[in-house]
Design a protein around this motif. Structure first.
Motif, PDB file in Angstrom:
ATOM      1  N   MET A  69       0.836  -0.990   0.295  1.00 46.15           N
ATOM      2  CA  MET A  69       0.051  -0.624   0.027  1.00 46.15           C
ATOM      3  C   MET A  69       0.533   0.985  -0.083  1.00 46.15           C
ATOM      4  SD  MET A  69      -2.260  -1.235  -0.209  1.00 46.15           S
ATOM      5  CE  MET A  69      -3.728  -0.199  -0.690  1.00 46.15           C
ATOM      6  N   ASP A  70       2.247   0.914   0.094  1.00 42.49           N
ATOM      7  CA  ASP A  70       2.599   2.290   0.640  1.00 42.49           C
ATOM      8  C   ASP A  70       2.809   2.152  -1.114  1.00 42.49           C
ATOM      9  OD1 ASP A  70       4.185   2.850   2.841  1.00 42.49           O
ATOM     10  OD2 ASP A  70       5.315   1.089   2.636  1.00 42.49           O
ATOM     11  N   PHE A  71       3.140   2.059  -1.930  1.00 42.54           N
ATOM     12  CA  PHE A  71       3.476   2.657  -3.524  1.00 42.54           C
ATOM     13  C   PHE A  71       1.978   3.148  -3.733  1.00 42.54           C
ATOM     14  CE2 PHE A  71       3.787   1.461  -7.929  1.00 42.54           C
ATOM     15  CZ  PHE A  71       4.213   2.503  -7.991  1.00 42.54           C
ATOM     16  N   CYS A  72       1.149   1.659  -3.220  1.00 40.28           N
ATOM     17  CA  CYS A  72      -0.446   2.158  -4.451  1.00 40.28           C
ATOM     18  C   CYS A  72      -1.511   3.506  -3.701  1.00 40.28           C
ATOM     19  CB  CYS A  72      -1.126   1.139  -3.706  1.00 40.28           C
ATOM     20  SG  CYS A  72      -0.873  -0.549  -4.511  1.00 40.28           S
ATOM     21  N   ILE A  73      -0.808   3.857  -2.909  1.00 35.55           N
ATOM     22  CA  ILE A  73      -0.935   4.861  -2.101  1.00 35.55           C
ATOM     23  C   ILE A  73      -0.552   6.425  -2.169  1.00 35.55           C
ATOM     24  CG2 ILE A  73      -1.787   6.494  -0.068  1.00 35.55           C
ATOM     25  CD1 ILE A  73      -2.919   4.313   1.136  1.00 35.55           C
ATOM     26  N   GLY A  74       1.343   6.225  -2.132  1.00 31.90           N
ATOM     27  CA  GLY A  74       2.354   6.522  -2.731  1.00 31.90           C
ATOM     28  C   GLY A  74       1.829   7.634  -3.681  1.00 31.90           C
ATOM     29  N   ILE A  75       1.908   6.520  -4.804  1.00 30.64           N
ATOM     30  CA  ILE A  75       2.481   6.950  -6.081  1.00 30.64           C
ATOM     31  C   ILE A  75       0.692   7.714  -6.887  1.00 30.64           C
ATOM     32  CG2 ILE A  75       1.044   4.764  -7.271  1.00 30.64           C
ATOM     33  CD1 ILE A  75       4.043   7.275  -8.445  1.00 30.64           C
ATOM     34  N   LEU A  76      -0.781   7.220  -6.377  1.00 28.82           N
ATOM     35  CA  LEU A  76      -1.750   8.337  -7.042  1.00 28.82           C
ATOM     36  C   LEU A  76      -1.631   9.598  -5.745  1.00 28.82           C
ATOM     37  CD1 LEU A  76      -4.403   5.318  -6.055  1.00 28.82           C
ATOM     38  CD2 LEU A  76      -3.196   6.624  -8.388  1.00 28.82           C
ATOM     39  N   THR A  77      -0.713   9.799  -4.862  1.00 25.76           N
ATOM     40  CA  THR A  77      -1.035  11.203  -4.241  1.00 25.76           C
ATOM     41  C   THR A  77      -0.023  11.916  -4.402  1.00 25.76           C
ATOM     42  OG1 THR A  77      -1.453   9.987  -2.493  1.00 25.76           O
ATOM     43  CG2 THR A  77      -0.419  11.420  -1.874  1.00 25.76           C
ATOM     44  N   TYR A  78       0.872  10.857  -4.332  1.00 26.71           N
ATOM     45  CA  TYR A  78       2.192  12.436  -5.645  1.00 26.71           C
ATOM     46  C   TYR A  78       1.621  12.466  -6.956  1.00 26.71           C
ATOM     47  CZ  TYR A  78       7.334  13.864  -6.163  1.00 26.71           C
ATOM     48  OH  TYR A  78       7.927  14.774  -7.347  1.00 26.71           O
ATOM     49  N   ALA A  80      -1.690  13.376  -7.811  1.00 28.84           N
ATOM     50  CA  ALA A  80      -2.520  14.322  -7.514  1.00 28.84           C
ATOM     51  C   ALA A  80      -1.893  15.755  -7.131  1.00 28.84           C
ATOM     52  CB  ALA A  80      -3.685  13.173  -6.641  1.00 28.84           C
ATOM     53  N   ILE A  81      -0.679  15.728  -5.612  1.00 23.96           N
ATOM     54  CA  ILE A  81      -0.571  16.754  -4.436  1.00 23.96           C
ATOM     55  C   ILE A  81       0.767  16.820  -4.528  1.00 23.96           C
ATOM     56  CG2 ILE A  81      -0.748  17.671  -2.690  1.00 23.96           C
ATOM     57  CD1 ILE A  81      -3.043  15.712  -2.208  1.00 23.96           C
ATOM     58  N   GLY A  82       1.647  15.723  -4.557  1.00 21.62           N
ATOM     59  CA  GLY A  82       3.245  15.416  -3.209  1.00 21.62           C
ATOM     60  C   GLY A  82       3.821  16.470  -5.102  1.00 21.62           C
ATOM     61  N   PHE A  83       3.672  16.256  -6.243  1.00 21.23           N
ATOM     62  CA  PHE A  83       4.953  16.127  -7.223  1.00 21.23           C
ATOM     63  C   PHE A  83       4.254  18.075  -7.434  1.00 21.23           C
ATOM     64  CE2 PHE A  83       5.169  17.213 -11.900  1.00 21.23           C
ATOM     65  CZ  PHE A  83       6.948  16.837 -11.852  1.00 21.23           C
ATOM     66  N   ALA A  84       3.397  18.933  -7.290  1.00 27.27           N
ATOM     67  CA  ALA A  84       3.063  20.114  -7.504  1.00 27.27           C
ATOM     68  C   ALA A  84       3.106  20.359  -6.708  1.00 27.27           C
ATOM     69  CB  ALA A  84       1.514  20.266  -6.776  1.00 27.27           C
ATOM     70  N   PHE A  85       3.436  20.117  -5.502  1.00 27.52           N
ATOM     71  CA  PHE A  85       4.008  20.872  -3.830  1.00 27.52           C
ATOM     72  C   PHE A  85       5.872  20.615  -3.978  1.00 27.52           C
ATOM     73  CE2 PHE A  85       0.897  20.458  -0.767  1.00 27.52           C
ATOM     74  CZ  PHE A  85      -0.096  21.140  -0.909  1.00 27.52           C
ATOM     75  N   MET A  86       6.192  19.859  -4.763  1.00 28.88           N
ATOM     76  CA  MET A  86       7.790  19.821  -4.895  1.00 28.88           C
ATOM     77  C   MET A  86       8.356  20.417  -6.327  1.00 28.88           C
ATOM     78  SD  MET A  86       9.443  16.119  -4.991  1.00 28.88           S
ATOM     79  CE  MET A  86      11.340  16.138  -4.522  1.00 28.88           C
ATOM     80  N   PHE A  87       7.513  20.119  -7.395  1.00 29.21           N
ATOM     81  CA  PHE A  87       8.248  20.803  -8.309  1.00 29.21           C
ATOM     82  C   PHE A  87       7.952  21.401  -8.974  1.00 29.21           C
ATOM     83  CE2 PHE A  87      10.279  17.004  -8.352  1.00 29.21           C
ATOM     84  CZ  PHE A  87      11.843  17.312  -8.343  1.00 29.21           C
ATOM     85  N   GLY A  88       6.329  22.133  -8.313  1.00 30.63           N
ATOM     86  CA  GLY A  88       6.214  23.454  -9.222  1.00 30.63           C
ATOM     87  C   GLY A  88       6.369  24.938  -8.835  1.00 30.63           C
ATOM     88  N   PHE A 144       0.379   8.371   3.358  1.00 31.37           N
ATOM     89  CA  PHE A 144      -1.005   9.633   2.487  1.00 31.37           C
ATOM     90  C   PHE A 144       0.437  11.293   2.973  1.00 31.37           C
ATOM     91  CE2 PHE A 144      -3.176  13.648   2.635  1.00 31.37           C
ATOM     92  CZ  PHE A 144      -3.900  13.326   0.681  1.00 31.37           C
ATOM     93  N   PHE A 145      -0.036  11.351   3.727  1.00 30.52           N
ATOM     94  CA  PHE A 145       0.914  12.771   4.243  1.00 30.52           C
ATOM     95  C   PHE A 145       2.056  13.163   4.367  1.00 30.52           C
ATOM     96  CE2 PHE A 145      -2.616  13.065   7.699  1.00 30.52           C
ATOM     97  CZ  PHE A 145      -2.751  13.754   6.925  1.00 30.52           C
ATOM     98  N   ILE A 146       3.006  11.597   3.954  1.00 32.96           N
ATOM     99  CA  ILE A 146       4.403  11.532   3.726  1.00 32.96           C
ATOM    100  C   ILE A 146       5.036  11.481   2.112  1.00 32.96           C
ATOM    101  CG2 ILE A 146       6.908  10.559   3.287  1.00 32.96           C
ATOM    102  CD1 ILE A 146       6.348   8.783   6.285  1.00 32.96           C
ATOM    103  N   SER A 147       3.547  11.408   1.068  1.00 37.50           N
ATOM    104  CA  SER A 147       3.490  11.184  -0.095  1.00 37.50           C
ATOM    105  C   SER A 147       2.898  12.781  -0.583  1.00 37.50           C
ATOM    106  CB  SER A 147       2.785  10.129  -0.746  1.00 37.50           C
ATOM    107  OG  SER A 147       3.612   8.979  -0.623  1.00 37.50           O
ATOM    108  N   ALA A 148       2.595  13.273   0.595  1.00 37.67           N
ATOM    109  CA  ALA A 148       1.572  14.633  -0.136  1.00 37.67           C
ATOM    110  C   ALA A 148       2.060  15.950   0.315  1.00 37.67           C
ATOM    111  CB  ALA A 148       0.698  14.676   0.408  1.00 37.67           C
ATOM    112  N   PHE A 149       3.022  15.431   1.341  1.00 39.07           N
ATOM    113  CA  PHE A 149       3.660  16.530   1.759  1.00 39.07           C
ATOM    114  C   PHE A 149       5.134  16.528   2.701  1.00 39.07           C
ATOM    115  CE2 PHE A 149       3.690  19.959   5.327  1.00 39.07           C
ATOM    116  CZ  PHE A 149       3.602  21.455   4.682  1.00 39.07           C
ATOM    117  N   ILE A 150       5.037  15.977   3.138  1.00 39.99           N
ATOM    118  CA  ILE A 150       6.095  16.439   3.943  1.00 39.99           C
ATOM    119  C   ILE A 150       7.569  15.495   3.041  1.00 39.99           C
ATOM    120  CG2 ILE A 150       7.221  14.936   6.062  1.00 39.99           C
ATOM    121  CD1 ILE A 150       5.427  13.777   6.859  1.00 39.99           C
ATOM    122  N   TYR A 151       7.576  14.488   2.531  1.00 38.87           N
ATOM    123  CA  TYR A 151       8.756  14.252   1.020  1.00 38.87           C
ATOM    124  C   TYR A 151       8.381  16.264   0.583  1.00 38.87           C
ATOM    125  CZ  TYR A 151      11.106  12.186  -2.745  1.00 38.87           C
ATOM    126  OH  TYR A 151      11.222  13.023  -3.849  1.00 38.87           O
TER     127      TYR A 151
END
Length: 422
Positions: A69-78, A80-88, A144-151
């Motif tokens: 589930m790390d990967f399944c939740i992580g890649i979907l969250t990244y 949807a949200i994570g990539f935008a926070f990291m590289f937007g 979810f929170f690590i993939s969406a925001f912390i990382y």
């Protein structure tokens, strides 16, 4: 006239060759980065085997589910949200844009999938540190929170310029973290520390200031996981060039030397402490060497990789012992391997920077980056775990822990022909 025509033909041929060479290099870069990302994905299997082998049989299925589930939740969250926070686009502290992959095409998708694999890796580190007593649903929320925001937020500070839309504040200072000793490993390690402290130790781990061993059920699986991780780490480090260039050779050499040296120092140090060659500590020593060399693998000489490995193999054992002294229970050594050795490797990238060895300014920037990773990830981890503790709960009951999380959380047995004696 003939000479002019001949020269024109040569010029046209040269331009055609130049365009073809550029196209070949571009395609190579894209392919190389994608291969690196695929190898990083394979690290999920390595983490799953390490964590399963270093924990008890009655929790094996739960470990496998968490890593899946790390990967399944992580890649979907990244996505949807994570990539935008990291590289937007944005300032030095937070990116904004490309939510749900909006506006991405061509190379952008290749870069996204490579970074998405890194995001899932940061999340999966936490799994081992809180193994055998954390609620499954709680863990999914943490992922979810690590993939969406912390990382992504710390990643923006250090790596935003890789995408070219903005640069982070650490990056602007000249911070060195080529493949993620801080961005990936320290972030995962310090969230793990927060979780292990708030969750508390496993039943029976500590009694009257005595550390009681709770052996994992399969050193074989643990060793297999380490070899998978070492193999996939070449994609982690070499793939971070995102280009198929001469650099990958040096990076691969450093990625081989550091863990090998760390294994030897862990072997010697474990024997000095316990008068035996401890298998688990040597395996964790290898991982410590890999984590330690990741930040500077592209900017240090091979001799420095050996030094980083030798020191990491000792530091990881010392850290494990220190955590036990404070009764912080980490079943697989994730905090020491990823958090502590990630910080050490980040600092070493400045100490042994090949173009300016032992430069106080560079070292100072690296210390600042390592400290920022600790402060941000640990505090965010404490906040999220504390909120969950007082709302949904973060720990299974005593009865469920004794019964094993395979049965209590999933109504399953990893080894149905074997009834473990509690």
């Amino acid at each position: 006239m003939k000479k002019i025509v001949f020269l024109m033909l040569i010029l046209v041929s040269f331009l055609s060759f130049s365009n073809t060479a550029d196209l070949v290099q571009t395609n190579l870069n894209w392919t190389w980065t994608l291969i690196g990302g695929i190898l990083v994905f394979f690290m999920q299997a390595g983490f799953a085997m390490v964590e399963t082998g270093f924990t008890r049989a009655k929790n094996s299925g739960n470990i496998i589910m968490k890593n899946t589930m790390d990967f399944c939740i992580g890649i979907l969250t990244y996505w949807a949200i994570g990539f935008a926070f990291m590289f937007g686009t944005g300032g030095g502290f937070l990116g904004w844009g490309n939510f749900f992959g909006g506006g991405l095409d061509g190379w952008n998708w290749t870069f996204f999938i490579f970074q998405g694999m890194f995001s899932a890796t940061a999340a999966t580190i936490v799994s081992g540190a809180i193994a055998e007593r954390a609620k499954f649903t709680t863990y999914l929320i943490i992922t979810f929170f690590i993939s969406a925001f912390i990382y992504p937020v710390y990643g923006h500070w250090a790596w935003a310029g890789l995408y070219g839309q903005s640069t982070g504040w650490l990056e602007n200072l000249g911070f060195i973290d080529f493949a993620g000793s801080a961005v990936v490993h320290s972030i995962g390690g310090w969230v793990s520390l927060a979780g292990a402290m708030i969750l508390g130790p496993r039943i029976g781990r500590y009694t009257n200031k005595t550390v009681n061993a709770i052996p994992g059920h399969s050193l074989t699986l643990g060793a297999l996981g380490v070899f998978i991780l070492w193999f996939a780490w070449y994609g982690f480090n070499c793939g971070s060039t995102t280009t198929g260039t001469y650099e990958i050779g040096l990076i691969a050499v450093n990625t081989a030397l550091a863990p090998a040296a760390a294994a030897l120092s862990a072997l010697a140090f474990s024997y000095k402490l316990y008068k035996t060659f401890d298998i688990g500590l040597v395996l964790n020593g290898i991982l410590a060497g890999l984590v330690g060399v990741t930040a500077g693998c592209a900017s240090i000489e091979p001799w420095a990789a050996v030094v980083i490995g030798l020191t990491s193999g000792i530091i990881v054992i010392a850290s494990i012992r220190l955590l036990d002294r404070f009764e912080i229970d980490d079943p697989v050594g994730a905090i020491s391997v990823h958090g502590v050795c990630g910080a050490w490797g980040t600092i070493c990238a400045g100490i042994f920077y090949a173009e300016s060895l032992f430069d106080p300014k560079i070292i100072g920037i690296q210390v600042l980056g390592a400290a920022a990773a600790f402060q941000f990830a640990f505090l965010m981890g404490c906040f999220i775990f504390t909120v969950l503790k007082h709302t949904l709960g973060i720990r299974v009951s005593i009865q469920e822990e004794i019964r094993g999380l395979d049965l209590s959380e999933h109504e399953a047995r990893s080894y149905p022909e074997f009834q473990e004696r509690i």
